[in-house]
Design a protein around this motif. Sequence first.
Motif, PDB file in Angstrom:
ATOM      1  N   LEU A 192       0.783  -1.294   0.056  1.00 31.71           N
ATOM      2  CA  LEU A 192      -0.074   0.055   0.026  1.00 31.71           C
ATOM      3  C   LEU A 192       0.583   1.355   0.124  1.00 31.71           C
ATOM      4  CD1 LEU A 192      -2.892  -1.021   2.362  1.00 31.71           C
ATOM      5  CD2 LEU A 192      -3.006  -0.514  -0.116  1.00 31.71           C
ATOM      6  N   TRP A 193       1.810   1.246   0.551  1.00 30.33           N
ATOM      7  CA  TRP A 193       2.861   2.380   0.762  1.00 30.33           C
ATOM      8  C   TRP A 193       3.963   2.310  -0.240  1.00 30.33           C
ATOM      9  CZ3 TRP A 193      -1.160   3.356   3.036  1.00 30.33           C
ATOM     10  CH2 TRP A 193      -1.612   2.874   4.174  1.00 30.33           C
ATOM     11  N   GLY A 194       3.893   1.332  -1.021  1.00 34.55           N
ATOM     12  CA  GLY A 194       4.952   1.270  -2.029  1.00 34.55           C
ATOM     13  C   GLY A 194       4.648   1.525  -3.490  1.00 34.55           C
ATOM     14  N   PRO A 195       5.552   1.449  -4.507  1.00 38.92           N
ATOM     15  CA  PRO A 195       5.291   1.760  -5.892  1.00 38.92           C
ATOM     16  C   PRO A 195       4.192   0.891  -6.567  1.00 38.92           C
ATOM     17  CG  PRO A 195       7.234   0.664  -5.734  1.00 38.92           C
ATOM     18  CD  PRO A 195       6.850   0.826  -4.272  1.00 38.92           C
ATOM     19  N   GLY A 196       3.796  -0.104  -6.180  1.00 42.01           N
ATOM     20  CA  GLY A 196       2.852  -0.916  -6.782  1.00 42.01           C
ATOM     21  C   GLY A 196       1.392  -0.248  -6.669  1.00 42.01           C
ATOM     22  N   PHE A 197       1.090   0.205  -5.520  1.00 39.74           N
ATOM     23  CA  PHE A 197      -0.265   0.749  -5.275  1.00 39.74           C
ATOM     24  C   PHE A 197      -0.315   2.118  -5.778  1.00 39.74           C
ATOM     25  CE2 PHE A 197      -3.546   2.803  -2.642  1.00 39.74           C
ATOM     26  CZ  PHE A 197      -4.700   2.233  -3.383  1.00 39.74           C
ATOM     27  N   GLN A 198       1.029   2.746  -5.584  1.00 38.89           N
ATOM     28  CA  GLN A 198       1.246   4.160  -5.932  1.00 38.89           C
ATOM     29  C   GLN A 198       0.813   4.008  -7.761  1.00 38.89           C
ATOM     30  OE1 GLN A 198       1.579   6.887  -4.228  1.00 38.89           O
ATOM     31  NE2 GLN A 198       1.039   8.107  -6.050  1.00 38.89           N
TER      32      GLN A 198
END
Length: 194
Positions: free
Chosen positions: A72-78
């Motif tokens: 959630l706080w990483g590049p995937g969700f971003q």
Amino acid sequence: MHAMQYEITLPADYDMGIIRNRVAAKGHLLDDYPGLGAKAYLIRERGVDDSPVNQYAPFYLWNTPEGMNSFLWGPGFQGIVDDFGRPEVQHWTGLAFAEGSASGAPAKSAVRHRMRIPARTHLGGLAAELAEEAGRLAHREGAVYAAAAIDPRTWEALLFSVWDHGSPTGAGDVFQVLHLSAPERDLLPGGQQW
């Protein structure tokens, strides 16, 4: 186990080939993601399986809160936020997980059944019933896996099942599975989780 899903509802005339291509290009990136039990890359297409909408709605089963948080706080969700805006992330506390009778087969479809829990419901009894139902679903022919969960904030119960064929039966929203990342599915605790 934590269950999580976000839904990105798209315009009625949206080319769902864009989502198919996105998953084909990026779906493998979570095939070895730490803490992830399984991610089913789900879509619904307007007019298919009674869907009223075009929708991209991946469904996750997390083994660890660290894995979920890192996603959630990483590049995937971003990447999702950058391309579609920030969706509401639904999450449920896991009650049960069961490997299916077709656990080694490729995933083709999924069914998500959400139910409001009435105020006078005996919660322990309901949780046990949901756990048993997940086990029953998993034993049906063509089931890849099944899970049950509850959101104690909204008091919503959830049954989620993945199938090796494109026409599952049962109550709920039917999704197509475009890809299944399952790096730690074998670590998801089986059966009732309390």
